[in-house]
Design a protein around this motif. Structure first.
Motif, PDB file in Angstrom:
ATOM      1  N   SER A   1      21.432  41.195  84.969  1.00 46.24           N
ATOM      2  CA  SER A   1      21.581  40.318  86.123  1.00 46.24           C
ATOM      3  C   SER A   1      22.541  40.959  87.110  1.00 46.24           C
ATOM      4  CB  SER A   1      22.119  38.957  85.676  1.00 46.24           C
ATOM      5  OG  SER A   1      22.335  38.144  86.794  1.00 46.24           O
ATOM      6  N   ILE A   2      22.128  41.052  88.351  1.00 43.56           N
ATOM      7  CA  ILE A   2      22.974  41.663  89.365  1.00 43.56           C
ATOM      8  C   ILE A   2      24.134  40.733  89.703  1.00 43.56           C
ATOM      9  CG2 ILE A   2      23.038  42.483  91.742  1.00 43.56           C
ATOM     10  CD1 ILE A   2      20.114  43.310  91.354  1.00 43.56           C
ATOM     11  N   ARG A   3      23.814  39.466  89.909  1.00 43.03           N
ATOM     12  CA  ARG A   3      24.846  38.480  90.213  1.00 43.03           C
ATOM     13  C   ARG A   3      24.654  37.277  89.303  1.00 43.03           C
ATOM     14  NH1 ARG A   3      24.118  37.264  96.350  1.00 43.03           N
ATOM     15  NH2 ARG A   3      22.196  38.411  96.169  1.00 43.03           N
TER      16      ARG A   3
END
Length: 88
Positions: free
Chosen positions: A38-40
């Protein structure tokens, strides 16, 4: 080297290359699938606080418009998260 020797050597190289490619491709398809990182992290949205801030913004804009003596229609577009769209 005769033509037959060249042909046999060429054929052997192709076979070895094909076996290596097949082994590599099979190894990739059998590897366990990892979830995409997950990037963010997901954000928690306070819809009521967002609605309050939008109302304050609209009230300030209306007060500024009345103090200038302008009359007319002002159109504003707001982007809100999907979870708050029905509440605005």
């Amino acid at each position: 080297m005769s033509a037959r020797s060249w042909f046999v050597t060429f054929w052997a190289v192709l076979c070895v290359g094909g076996l290596m490619a097949t082994t590599l491709l099979d190894g990739e398809s059998r590897a366990p699938e990892k979830p995409a990182p997950s990037i963010r992290p997901p954000l928690e949205v306070d819809c009521e606080l967002l609605a309050l801030r939008l109302e304050e913004d609209e009230a300030l804009a209306e007060a500024a418009r009345q103090s200038d003596g302008r009359s007319g229609i002002t159109q504003r577009w707001y982007g809100v998260p999907e979870e708050c769209a029905g509440r605005m």
